[in-house]
Design a protein around this motif. Structure first.
Motif, mmCIF file in Angstrom:
data_model
loop_
_atom_site.group_PDB
_atom_site.id
_atom_site.type_symbol
_atom_site.label_atom_id
_atom_site.label_comp_id
_atom_site.label_asym_id
_atom_site.label_seq_id
_atom_site.Cartn_x
_atom_site.Cartn_y
_atom_site.Cartn_z
ATOM 1 N N ASN A 36 0.830 -1.209 0.000
ATOM 2 C CA ASN A 36 0.000 0.000 0.000
ATOM 3 C C ASN A 36 0.857 1.248 0.000
ATOM 4 O O ASN A 36 1.241 1.717 -1.058
ATOM 5 N N ASP A 37 1.191 1.819 1.143
ATOM 6 C CA ASP A 37 1.982 3.054 1.156
ATOM 7 C C ASP A 37 3.484 2.800 1.197
ATOM 8 O O ASP A 37 4.264 3.731 1.273
ATOM 9 N N HIS A 38 3.898 1.545 1.143
ATOM 10 C CA HIS A 38 5.318 1.174 1.116
ATOM 11 C C HIS A 38 5.563 0.136 0.028
ATOM 12 O O HIS A 38 4.639 -0.550 -0.399
ATOM 13 N N ILE A 39 6.822 0.026 -0.374
ATOM 14 C CA ILE A 39 7.270 -1.032 -1.275
ATOM 15 C C ILE A 39 8.277 -1.860 -0.490
ATOM 16 O O ILE A 39 9.197 -1.308 0.122
ATOM 17 N N LEU A 84 10.270 0.426 2.120
ATOM 18 C CA LEU A 84 10.538 1.830 1.832
ATOM 19 C C LEU A 84 9.241 2.528 1.449
ATOM 20 O O LEU A 84 8.360 1.915 0.837
ATOM 21 N N THR A 85 9.156 3.809 1.776
ATOM 22 C CA THR A 85 8.019 4.576 1.273
ATOM 23 C C THR A 85 8.121 4.608 -0.242
ATOM 24 O O THR A 85 9.195 4.392 -0.818
ATOM 25 N N ASN A 133 10.787 7.067 -1.268
ATOM 26 C CA ASN A 133 12.161 6.593 -1.088
ATOM 27 C C ASN A 133 12.501 5.468 -2.063
ATOM 28 O O ASN A 133 13.641 5.371 -2.528
ATOM 29 N N PHE A 134 11.526 4.621 -2.392
ATOM 30 C CA PHE A 134 11.757 3.565 -3.379
ATOM 31 C C PHE A 134 12.059 4.193 -4.743
ATOM 32 O O PHE A 134 12.992 3.776 -5.429
ATOM 33 N N ALA A 135 11.300 5.220 -5.115
ATOM 34 C CA ALA A 135 11.548 5.912 -6.381
ATOM 35 C C ALA A 135 12.937 6.552 -6.387
ATOM 36 O O ALA A 135 13.659 6.499 -7.387
ATOM 37 N N ALA A 136 13.333 7.141 -5.262
ATOM 38 C CA ALA A 136 14.670 7.751 -5.164
ATOM 39 C C ALA A 136 15.757 6.688 -5.287
ATOM 40 O O ALA A 136 16.784 6.916 -5.945
#
Length: 61
Positions: A27-30, A45-46, A49-52
């Motif tokens: 949901n809100d994390h990966i 990770l949020t 942060n996963f995208a970063a």
């Protein structure tokens, strides 16, 4: 009851080479885990942060 995460292998993991990373949508994390050691736990990770992390990893030569 909450459903267990649905893990999938990264498209960048090499076929049968054994170096596999799996991800799951929480949901809100990966979540990220090593497919060879799934019981060892995972890193959550949020989405931001996963995208970063992906941006950082794909910017390296």
């Amino acid at each position: 009851m909450k459903a267990p995460p649905r893990w999938r292998k990264s498209t960048h993991s090499g076929g049968d080479e054994g170096n596999c990373v799996e991800i799951a949508d929480l949901n809100d994390h990966i979540a990220i885990r090593d497919s060879k050691e799934p019981a060892a736990g995972h890193l959550a990770l949020t989405r931001q942060n996963f995208a970063a992390l992906l941006t950082h990893l794909t910017s390296k030569p």
